[in-house]
Write an enzyme that holds these catalytic residues in place. Structure first.
Site, mmCIF file in Angstrom:
data_model
loop_
_atom_site.group_PDB
_atom_site.id
_atom_site.type_symbol
_atom_site.label_atom_id
_atom_site.label_comp_id
_atom_site.label_asym_id
_atom_site.label_seq_id
_atom_site.Cartn_x
_atom_site.Cartn_y
_atom_site.Cartn_z
ATOM 1 N N GLY A 218 0.823 -1.159 0.029
ATOM 2 C CA GLY A 218 0.022 -0.041 -0.003
ATOM 3 C C GLY A 218 0.881 1.252 -0.005
ATOM 4 N N ASN A 219 0.219 2.482 0.141
ATOM 5 C CA ASN A 219 1.033 3.726 0.353
ATOM 6 C C ASN A 219 0.157 4.564 1.211
ATOM 7 O OD1 ASN A 219 -1.039 5.596 -1.050
ATOM 8 N ND2 ASN A 219 -0.955 3.745 -2.737
ATOM 9 N N ARG A 220 0.759 5.741 1.516
ATOM 10 C CA ARG A 220 0.484 6.487 2.777
ATOM 11 C C ARG A 220 -0.495 7.445 2.168
ATOM 12 N NH1 ARG A 220 3.656 5.006 6.827
ATOM 13 N NH2 ARG A 220 5.852 4.604 6.283
#
Ligand code: C5P
Length: 226
Positions: free
Chosen positions: A29-31
């Site tokens: 995932g990413n932030r």
């Protein structure tokens, strides 16, 4: 910003960041917080638009008066985006879409084996949703807007990306550590396929959103409602 300059328009906004599953409990995932996409949805609704918000893993409450469609992965986001784009006047891709996903989804939780090295994770490319939507517009006057985060040579890389994606507008953010992700402000430049270049002063994500809608509304011009 005219009070209801998006009245009668259907705007589609994607927000957040996709999660690409490795197994039932793990993902890449990413932030991305989704704040910019939500700001776009809220400001568009305030300007009279019918808004479909495609929310990828966002921990924010549904904005009032907005149709929220929740998705997880890039492939789910693509399906929801294509569906929502069918009668959209403009699609804004503010979501951080994973470029790659695991090649294999393990139906059971991946286990560590005592004394063995972990298996490498093979990745495959995700479709570029922004490029696809730009190439397959459902109406000749449909507008498509993208976002790009660049760390260096912002204008040069932004221009190249705008051309590569084939969209009408690209919001180029300058990013570095602790910049933009999860904060309440942005610094950006808006690049248009028609050559316009609009600097966005440091301000809130709502202010940037309103500037995006100003540019979109100007390009709708006197074109009929779809
Ligand atoms: O290529 P890059 O990831 O920098 O492009 C960012 C823009 O492209 C964003 O608008 C993002 O929503 C969109 N994008 C997409 N599908 C991908 C990757 C990015 O729609 N697979």
């Amino acid at each position: 910003a005219g009070a209801a300059d998006l009245a009668g328009r259907h705007v589609v906004v994607s927000a957040g960041g996709t999660r690409e599953a490795l197994d039932p409990v793990r993902f890449l995932g990413n932030r991305s917080s989704g704040k910019q996409g939500y700001a776009l949805a809220v400001t568009a609704a305030a300007r009279g638009a019918r808004v479909t918000l495609l929310a990828a893993n966002v921990e924010l409450p549904d904005p009032a008066g907005v149709d929220v469609v929740r998705v997880t992965s890039a492939l789910e986001l693509r399906e929801a985006a294509v569906k929502a784009a069918a009668d959209a006047d403009v699609v804004v891709m503010a979501a951080a879409v994973a470029d790659f996903r695991p090649a294999v989804y393990a139906a059971g939780k991946i286990k560590k084996v005592e004394g063995e090295e972990p298996a490498p994770v093979a990745l495959v490319r995700n479709p570029d949703i922004l490029a696809e939507l730009s190439a397959h517009r459902t109406h000749p006057s449909q507008l498509v807007v993208g976002f790009a985060a660049e760390t260096d040579r912002v204008l040069e890389n932004g221009r190249a990306k705008l051309a590569r994606k084939g969209c009408d507008l690209l919001v180029v953010n300058e990013v570095g550590e602790d910049k933009v992700f999860g904060t309440d402000s942005n610094e950006a430049v808006l690049l248009a396929a028609d050559g316009a270049e609009v600097p966005v002063p440091l301000g809130s994500k709502e202010q940037l959103a309103d500037l995006v809608w100003d540019q979109v509304a100007a390009r709708f011009g006197t074109r009929p409602l779809t």
